[in-house]
Motif scaffolding. Structure first.
Motif, short mmCIF file in Angstrom:
data_model
loop_
_atom_site.label_atom_id
_atom_site.label_comp_id
_atom_site.label_asym_id
_atom_site.label_seq_id
_atom_site.Cartn_x
_atom_site.Cartn_y
_atom_site.Cartn_z
N HIS A 1 -5.73 9.04 -9.48
CA HIS A 1 -4.42 9.17 -8.92
C HIS A 1 -3.35 9.12 -10.14
N THR A 2 -2.50 10.00 -10.16
CA THR A 2 -1.23 9.91 -11.39
C THR A 2 0.16 9.38 -10.49
N VAL A 3 0.49 8.46 -10.99
CA VAL A 3 1.66 7.56 -10.27
C VAL A 3 2.73 7.32 -11.32
N ARG A 4 3.86 7.66 -10.35
CA ARG A 4 5.36 7.39 -11.09
C ARG A 4 5.77 6.04 -10.56
N ALA A 5 6.23 5.23 -11.50
CA ALA A 5 6.58 4.00 -11.11
C ALA A 5 8.26 4.12 -10.72
N VAL A 6 8.38 3.83 -9.36
CA VAL A 6 9.67 4.11 -8.94
C VAL A 6 10.05 2.82 -7.95
N GLY A 7 9.13 1.90 -7.60
CA GLY A 7 9.26 0.64 -6.70
C GLY A 7 8.50 -0.30 -7.09
N ALA A 8 8.37 -1.43 -6.21
CA ALA A 8 7.37 -2.37 -6.50
C ALA A 8 6.10 -2.14 -6.59
N ILE A 9 5.61 -1.28 -5.65
CA ILE A 9 4.06 -0.88 -5.65
C ILE A 9 3.47 -0.10 -6.85
N THR A 10 4.42 1.01 -6.87
CA THR A 10 3.96 1.92 -7.95
C THR A 10 4.15 1.46 -9.23
N THR A 11 5.24 0.16 -9.55
CA THR A 11 5.19 -0.15 -10.65
C THR A 11 3.89 -1.35 -10.77
N GLU B 1 0.87 -1.15 0.02
CA GLU B 1 -0.20 0.02 0.12
C GLU B 1 0.88 1.28 0.00
N VAL B 2 0.52 2.19 -0.82
CA VAL B 2 1.41 3.49 -0.79
C VAL B 2 0.50 4.56 -0.68
N PRO B 3 0.91 5.88 -0.42
CA PRO B 3 -0.01 6.93 -0.40
C PRO B 3 0.19 7.69 -1.88
N ILE B 4 -0.88 8.27 -2.24
CA ILE B 4 -0.92 8.66 -3.77
C ILE B 4 -1.97 9.80 -3.53
N SER B 5 -1.42 11.28 -4.07
CA SER B 5 -2.21 12.26 -4.11
C SER B 5 -3.49 11.93 -5.35
N ILE B 6 -4.40 12.67 -4.84
CA ILE B 6 -5.72 12.55 -5.97
C ILE B 6 -5.36 13.52 -6.74
N MET C 1 4.72 17.96 1.46
CA MET C 1 5.71 17.02 1.74
C MET C 1 5.54 15.76 1.54
N GLU C 2 6.57 15.01 1.14
CA GLU C 2 6.35 13.48 1.00
C GLU C 2 7.43 12.86 2.03
N ARG C 3 6.66 11.76 2.66
CA ARG C 3 7.32 10.70 3.60
C ARG C 3 7.00 9.52 3.47
N ASN C 4 7.67 8.65 3.98
CA ASN C 4 6.93 7.04 4.04
C ASN C 4 5.81 7.10 4.85
C1 LIG Z 1 1.22 12.29 0.76
C2 LIG Z 1 1.99 11.61 -0.31
C3 LIG Z 1 1.59 11.81 -1.64
C4 LIG Z 1 1.91 11.17 -2.60
N1 LIG Z 1 1.64 11.33 -4.05
C5 LIG Z 1 2.08 10.71 -4.97
C6 LIG Z 1 1.52 10.91 -6.33
O1 LIG Z 1 0.50 11.39 -6.84
N2 LIG Z 1 2.40 10.20 -7.25
C7 LIG Z 1 3.22 9.37 -7.15
O2 LIG Z 1 3.87 8.82 -8.14
N3 LIG Z 1 3.87 9.19 -6.02
C8 LIG Z 1 3.36 10.05 -5.09
N4 LIG Z 1 3.82 9.75 -3.50
C9 LIG Z 1 4.95 9.14 -3.40
C10 LIG Z 1 4.59 7.49 -3.45
O3 LIG Z 1 3.89 7.09 -2.20
C11 LIG Z 1 5.94 6.70 -3.50
O4 LIG Z 1 6.43 6.95 -4.60
C12 LIG Z 1 5.60 5.33 -3.20
O5 LIG Z 1 5.33 5.13 -1.89
C13 LIG Z 1 6.80 4.28 -3.58
O6 LIG Z 1 6.52 2.98 -3.08
P1 LIG Z 1 7.01 1.79 -3.85
O7 LIG Z 1 6.96 0.61 -3.45
O8 LIG Z 1 6.80 1.99 -5.49
O9 LIG Z 1 8.65 1.82 -4.16
P2 LIG Z 1 9.73 1.87 -3.07
O10 LIG Z 1 10.26 0.50 -3.22
O11 LIG Z 1 9.17 1.73 -1.91
O12 LIG Z 1 10.79 2.81 -3.49
C14 LIG Z 1 10.58 4.03 -2.57
C15 LIG Z 1 11.72 5.14 -2.79
O13 LIG Z 1 12.83 4.60 -3.16
C16 LIG Z 1 13.31 5.14 -4.41
N5 LIG Z 1 13.35 4.17 -5.47
C17 LIG Z 1 12.91 2.92 -5.46
N6 LIG Z 1 13.32 2.34 -6.73
C18 LIG Z 1 13.80 3.20 -7.47
C19 LIG Z 1 14.02 3.40 -9.00
N7 LIG Z 1 14.18 2.16 -9.61
N8 LIG Z 1 14.51 4.39 -9.53
C20 LIG Z 1 14.54 5.71 -8.75
N9 LIG Z 1 14.24 5.51 -7.30
C21 LIG Z 1 13.76 4.38 -6.74
C22 LIG Z 1 12.41 6.21 -4.75
O14 LIG Z 1 12.64 7.57 -4.24
C23 LIG Z 1 10.98 5.77 -4.00
O15 LIG Z 1 10.27 6.90 -3.54
C24 LIG Z 1 3.22 10.29 -2.54
C25 LIG Z 1 3.84 10.42 -1.31
C26 LIG Z 1 3.08 10.95 -0.10
C27 LIG Z 1 3.59 10.76 1.19
#
Ligand SMILES: Cc1cc2nc3c(=O)[nH]c(=O)nc-3n(C[C@H](O)[C@H](O)[C@H](O)COP(=O)(O)OP(=O)(O)OC[C@H]3O[C@@H](n4cnc5c(N)ncnc54)[C@H](O)[C@@H]3O)c2cc1C
Ligand code: FES
Length: 278
Positions: free
Chosen positions: A73-83, A56-61, A236-239
């Motif tokens: 929700h507009t999501v950038r794939a950076v890790g497991a959940i967002t991917t 589960e991850v926080p994502i802005s509306i 701001m953004e945090r885990n």
């Molecule tokens: C209040 C709030 C609102 C948010 N709103 C949005 C939103 O609207 N859209 C959105 O996309 N995100 C948003 N986020 C961020 C989103 O929650 C995180 O990107 C998400 O938790 C990451 O989870 P994950 O399991 O995909 O990545 P994890 O594996 O948990 O990765 C965590 C962090 O590690 C880094 N990381 C991991 N893998 C990579 C990689 N391959 N390349 C680069 N960096 C990497 C990134 O910095 C990433 O944020 C928000 C966060 C908060 C707190």
């Protein structure tokens, strides 16, 4: 405000109506309101999106507060959940909790000029604020949107940007760090656009969202141009884990970001913004 479910800790199932690709690593996921119930949110709030079996991850509306369903929700794939979110298809089911958190002070800004400064996916939480301002355009003074992305291929909400650029009652400036062949827009960091924004700095509000380093530079520039500190607002953004102020994962200085944030007035976070990795 309509929240989802009776217990804020329990995700309710929501069906994916549509997934729209935005850029190579970003998409917008539109969800039907769970069980057809009502849903509403304030610009800047977020939901917890749960991909079953992954997390589960926080994502802005990122949708329109005037038309909050489907829930976008507009999501950038950076890790497991967002991917995994990016890989969703129409008809898939996710868990949803929310909406949570504080919001952009859209009502308090009425009568004033509005300067919106967004970097990268930071435009997602600002889009509902922008749509609110445009839906109530007569209540605001001059409005400027400054948006920066890494490359032209990374620009989000291109259709919105084109539509907004065509309006006479709005200033839109877009810049990229690295241009590609055929790019006719600005090149450079978004903070460099601030001083040319056609607003009255002494009388405007500024809403800023993007990478933390960008927000630090943006605030410095806004203060240099004499924007009042208490009229600068940041997201701001945090885990996060619980999103309801119980687990402490989102602690930021004296605040829990899920409860007091994510949207703060600059003076409230000034002390913590200057300390790296708080
Ligand atoms: C209040 C709030 C609102 C948010 N709103 C949005 C939103 O609207 N859209 C959105 O996309 N995100 C948003 N986020 C961020 C989103 O929650 C995180 O990107 C998400 O938790 C990451 O989870 P994950 O399991 O995909 O990545 P994890 O594996 O948990 O990765 C965590 C962090 O590690 C880094 N990381 C991991 N893998 C990579 C990689 N391959 N390349 C680069 N960096 C990497 C990134 O910095 C990433 O944020 C928000 C966060 C908060 C707190
Ligand atoms: S996410 Fe648990 S306290 Fe904020």
């Amino acid at each position: 405000m309509h929240t989802l479910g009776r217990d804020a800790m329990v995700p309710v199932p929501a069906v994916v109506r549509r997934v729209r690709r935005q850029t190579r690593d970003t998409c917008t996921v539109d969800l039907d309101s769970p069980r057809g119930q009502g849903f509403s949110f304030r610009p800047g709030q977020f939901n917890m999106v749960y991909v079953f079996g992954i997390g589960e991850v926080p994502i802005s509306i990122s949708g329109n507060p005037q038309r909050p369903v489907p829930i976008s929700h507009t999501v950038r794939a950076v890790g497991a959940i967002t991917t995994a979110i990016r890989g969703l298809r129409r008809g898939d089911v996710v868990g949803l909790r929310g909406p949570f958190g504080s919001s952009w002070p859209v009502e308090a800004a009425e009568g004033m000029d509005v300067l919106i400064v967004a970097g990268g996916v930071g435009l997602a939480p600002l889009r509902p604020a922008m749509l609110h301002v445009l839906a109530n355009r007569e209540r605001y003074g001059r409005v400027a949107l400054l948006y920066g992305a890494r490359t032209p291929h990374d620009l989000l909400f291109r259709r919105d940007l084109e539509r907004w650029r065509g309006r006479f009652d709005l200033h839109v400036a877009v810049t990229v760090d690295a241009p590609v062949l055929g790019w006719n827009g600005g090149v450079g960091v978004v903070t460099a656009l601030i001083q040319s924004a056609p607003v009255d700095f002494a009388e405007c509000v500024a809403w800023v969202c993007g990478p933390e380093v960008m927000m630090r530079f943006a605030v410095a520039e806004l203060l240099r141009l004499r924007v009042a500190a208490e009229r600068i607002t940041l997201s701001m953004e945090r885990n996060m884990k619980c999103a309801v102020g119980l687990c402490g994962h989102c602690q930021y200085g004296p605040y829990l970001l899920c409860r007091e944030g994510p949207v703060f007035r600059y003076p409230d976070v000034q002390r913590w913004l200057t300390i790296k990795e708080v």
